[in-house]
Design a protein around this motif. Sequence first.
Motif, PDB file in Angstrom:
ATOM      1  N   GLU A 177     -23.658  95.705 -85.461  1.00  0.00           N
ATOM      2  CA  GLU A 177     -22.902  95.831 -84.211  1.00  0.00           C
ATOM      3  C   GLU A 177     -22.836  94.511 -83.452  1.00  0.00           C
ATOM      4  O   GLU A 177     -21.773  94.120 -82.955  1.00  0.00           O
ATOM      5  CB  GLU A 177     -23.540  96.893 -83.314  1.00  0.00           C
ATOM      6  CG  GLU A 177     -22.795  97.108 -81.997  1.00  0.00           C
ATOM      7  CD  GLU A 177     -23.417  98.188 -81.132  1.00  0.00           C
ATOM      8  OE1 GLU A 177     -22.946  98.376 -79.988  1.00  0.00           O
ATOM      9  OE2 GLU A 177     -24.379  98.853 -81.593  1.00  0.00           O
ATOM     10  N   ASN A 178     -23.964  93.805 -83.394  1.00  0.00           N
ATOM     11  CA  ASN A 178     -24.022  92.575 -82.600  1.00  0.00           C
ATOM     12  C   ASN A 178     -23.975  91.290 -83.434  1.00  0.00           C
ATOM     13  O   ASN A 178     -23.903  90.203 -82.871  1.00  0.00           O
ATOM     14  CB  ASN A 178     -25.306  92.577 -81.760  1.00  0.00           C
ATOM     15  CG  ASN A 178     -25.346  93.733 -80.784  1.00  0.00           C
ATOM     16  OD1 ASN A 178     -24.420  93.946 -80.021  1.00  0.00           O
ATOM     17  ND2 ASN A 178     -26.426  94.518 -80.815  1.00  0.00           N
ATOM     18  N   TYR A 179     -24.064  91.415 -84.749  1.00  0.00           N
ATOM     19  CA  TYR A 179     -23.960  90.274 -85.656  1.00  0.00           C
ATOM     20  C   TYR A 179     -25.027  89.204 -85.396  1.00  0.00           C
ATOM     21  O   TYR A 179     -24.753  88.009 -85.463  1.00  0.00           O
ATOM     22  CB  TYR A 179     -22.565  89.642 -85.580  1.00  0.00           C
ATOM     23  CG  TYR A 179     -21.482  90.481 -86.213  1.00  0.00           C
ATOM     24  CD1 TYR A 179     -21.035  90.241 -87.513  1.00  0.00           C
ATOM     25  CD2 TYR A 179     -20.902  91.530 -85.509  1.00  0.00           C
ATOM     26  CE1 TYR A 179     -20.048  91.019 -88.099  1.00  0.00           C
ATOM     27  CE2 TYR A 179     -19.903  92.324 -86.086  1.00  0.00           C
ATOM     28  CZ  TYR A 179     -19.494  92.060 -87.381  1.00  0.00           C
ATOM     29  OH  TYR A 179     -18.518  92.831 -87.946  1.00  0.00           O
ATOM     30  N   VAL A 180     -26.248  89.635 -85.103  1.00  0.00           N
ATOM     31  CA  VAL A 180     -27.364  88.693 -84.977  1.00  0.00           C
ATOM     32  C   VAL A 180     -28.489  89.164 -85.898  1.00  0.00           C
ATOM     33  O   VAL A 180     -28.653  90.367 -86.124  1.00  0.00           O
ATOM     34  CB  VAL A 180     -27.879  88.589 -83.520  1.00  0.00           C
ATOM     35  CG1 VAL A 180     -26.837  87.944 -82.626  1.00  0.00           C
ATOM     36  CG2 VAL A 180     -28.297  89.955 -82.980  1.00  0.00           C
ATOM     37  N   PRO A 181     -29.273  88.248 -86.450  1.00  0.00           N
ATOM     38  CA  PRO A 181     -30.363  88.648 -87.344  1.00  0.00           C
ATOM     39  C   PRO A 181     -31.449  89.411 -86.596  1.00  0.00           C
ATOM     40  O   PRO A 181     -31.859  88.992 -85.498  1.00  0.00           O
ATOM     41  CB  PRO A 181     -30.910  87.316 -87.866  1.00  0.00           C
ATOM     42  CG  PRO A 181     -29.842  86.301 -87.588  1.00  0.00           C
ATOM     43  CD  PRO A 181     -29.159  86.775 -86.355  1.00  0.00           C
ATOM     44  N   ILE A 182     -31.927  90.499 -87.183  1.00  0.00           N
ATOM     45  CA  ILE A 182     -33.048  91.231 -86.605  1.00  0.00           C
ATOM     46  C   ILE A 182     -34.244  91.248 -87.560  1.00  0.00           C
ATOM     47  O   ILE A 182     -35.331  91.658 -87.179  1.00  0.00           O
ATOM     48  CB  ILE A 182     -32.660  92.673 -86.218  1.00  0.00           C
ATOM     49  CG1 ILE A 182     -32.282  93.491 -87.467  1.00  0.00           C
ATOM     50  CG2 ILE A 182     -31.553  92.688 -85.185  1.00  0.00           C
ATOM     51  CD1 ILE A 182     -32.169  94.979 -87.194  1.00  0.00           C
ATOM     52  N   MET A 183     -34.028  90.757 -88.797  1.00  0.00           N
ATOM     53  CA  MET A 183     -35.114  90.722 -89.767  1.00  0.00           C
ATOM     54  C   MET A 183     -34.809  89.730 -90.879  1.00  0.00           C
ATOM     55  O   MET A 183     -33.650  89.522 -91.230  1.00  0.00           O
ATOM     56  CB  MET A 183     -35.340  92.117 -90.373  1.00  0.00           C
ATOM     57  CG  MET A 183     -36.456  92.181 -91.423  1.00  0.00           C
ATOM     58  SD  MET A 183     -36.642  93.833 -92.171  1.00  0.00           S
ATOM     59  CE  MET A 183     -37.342  94.733 -90.789  1.00  0.00           C
ATOM     60  N   THR A 184     -35.868  89.109 -91.407  1.00  0.00           N
ATOM     61  CA  THR A 184     -35.746  88.283 -92.610  1.00  0.00           C
ATOM     62  C   THR A 184     -36.834  88.689 -93.586  1.00  0.00           C
ATOM     63  O   THR A 184     -37.905  89.169 -93.184  1.00  0.00           O
ATOM     64  CB  THR A 184     -35.883  86.781 -92.302  1.00  0.00           C
ATOM     65  OG1 THR A 184     -37.200  86.504 -91.811  1.00  0.00           O
ATOM     66  CG2 THR A 184     -34.839  86.320 -91.300  1.00  0.00           C
ATOM     67  N   GLU A 185     -36.567  88.478 -94.868  1.00  0.00           N
ATOM     68  CA  GLU A 185     -37.536  88.742 -95.922  1.00  0.00           C
ATOM     69  C   GLU A 185     -37.520  87.575 -96.907  1.00  0.00           C
ATOM     70  O   GLU A 185     -36.453  87.067 -97.254  1.00  0.00           O
ATOM     71  CB  GLU A 185     -37.207  90.031 -96.678  1.00  0.00           C
ATOM     72  CG  GLU A 185     -37.364  91.307 -95.867  1.00  0.00           C
ATOM     73  CD  GLU A 185     -36.964  92.541 -96.650  1.00  0.00           C
ATOM     74  OE1 GLU A 185     -37.433  93.638 -96.302  1.00  0.00           O
ATOM     75  OE2 GLU A 185     -36.170  92.410 -97.613  1.00  0.00           O
ATOM     76  N   SER A 186     -38.702  87.175 -97.354  1.00  0.00           N
ATOM     77  CA  SER A 186     -38.792  86.118 -98.363  1.00  0.00           C
ATOM     78  C   SER A 186     -40.045  86.347 -99.201  1.00  0.00           C
ATOM     79  O   SER A 186     -41.038  86.915 -98.731  1.00  0.00           O
ATOM     80  CB  SER A 186     -38.840  84.734 -97.710  1.00  0.00           C
ATOM     81  OG  SER A 186     -39.933  84.639 -96.816  1.00  0.00           O
ATOM     82  N   GLU A 187     -39.997  85.893-100.445  1.00  0.00           N
ATOM     83  CA  GLU A 187     -41.113  86.108-101.349  1.00  0.00           C
ATOM     84  C   GLU A 187     -42.220  85.085-101.115  1.00  0.00           C
ATOM     85  O   GLU A 187     -41.961  83.889-100.965  1.00  0.00           O
ATOM     86  CB  GLU A 187     -40.643  86.003-102.807  1.00  0.00           C
ATOM     87  CG  GLU A 187     -41.734  86.266-103.828  1.00  0.00           C
ATOM     88  CD  GLU A 187     -41.257  86.114-105.257  1.00  0.00           C
ATOM     89  OE1 GLU A 187     -42.111  85.975-106.153  1.00  0.00           O
ATOM     90  OE2 GLU A 187     -40.026  86.097-105.483  1.00  0.00           O
ATOM     91  N   VAL A 188     -43.460  85.571-101.054  1.00  0.00           N
ATOM     92  CA  VAL A 188     -44.618  84.690-100.939  1.00  0.00           C
ATOM     93  C   VAL A 188     -44.840  84.001-102.287  1.00  0.00           C
ATOM     94  O   VAL A 188     -44.933  84.663-103.326  1.00  0.00           O
ATOM     95  CB  VAL A 188     -45.882  85.476-100.529  1.00  0.00           C
ATOM     96  CG1 VAL A 188     -47.086  84.542-100.440  1.00  0.00           C
ATOM     97  CG2 VAL A 188     -45.655  86.196 -99.203  1.00  0.00           C
TER      98      VAL A 188
END
Length: 245
Positions: A177-188
Amino acid sequence: MKNLRNLLASTVILFTSLTVSAQTADEIINKYFENIGGKEKLSKINGFKMNLVSNYNGMEIPIEIFNDKTGKMYVKVNFQGKEITQLAFDGKTGWSTNFMTMKPEKLDSETTENMLSQIYDFPDPFYNYKDKGYKVEFLGKETKEGTECFKIKLTKTPITVAGKKEENVVFYYFDAENYVPIMTESEVKEGPSKGQMSTSTMGDYQEVDGMFFPFTMNQGGQEMTVKSISINPTVDAKAFEMKVE
């Protein structure tokens, strides 16, 4: 002839799907920049200073973070009234404070190399991402934190882990709806949690000098609340120097 037509049809479908995917990713990214204040304002940012509070076992710990377009950065922690430089980088040399000895220690060459590659993330990893050699891919929609999101895969400059180049991928979840990031994921990539996914969340976007930034964050279960953000601040060059006693 039939096989040839099928091959051509498959090729057209594949090309079209890749094009649509790329366009969709760029549309989401462009909308994101528009909603946080615009690429023009972003291009005029030379540095950030952020003051925040981290909640650790019921204690509030003040933290100051600075980084700029040249790669200079520091993370200062105020613990029981004493300011400690947890991490710093002057653009060439990185160092940290050993919390056992409370003395500064130079980072190894591999960590320094990886910090140098992060310069391209400023002021935003998606800003002019093609010029940086980054790649983006739209992976469809997913629901995160009860919110419908656009999932975008960002492939950045490879990092070095134990002497080997490793893929450097971050998955971003943009609020649909707002087009802003609310979460990120990356591999350790190393340590006891190697192979697991590290998750960071962000929210409560607020305006600072015409730009919008997240004021609440959670990284690895550590909650952080931003108290203030300064754009293009003046910082003493000595703040990045490793002080050897």
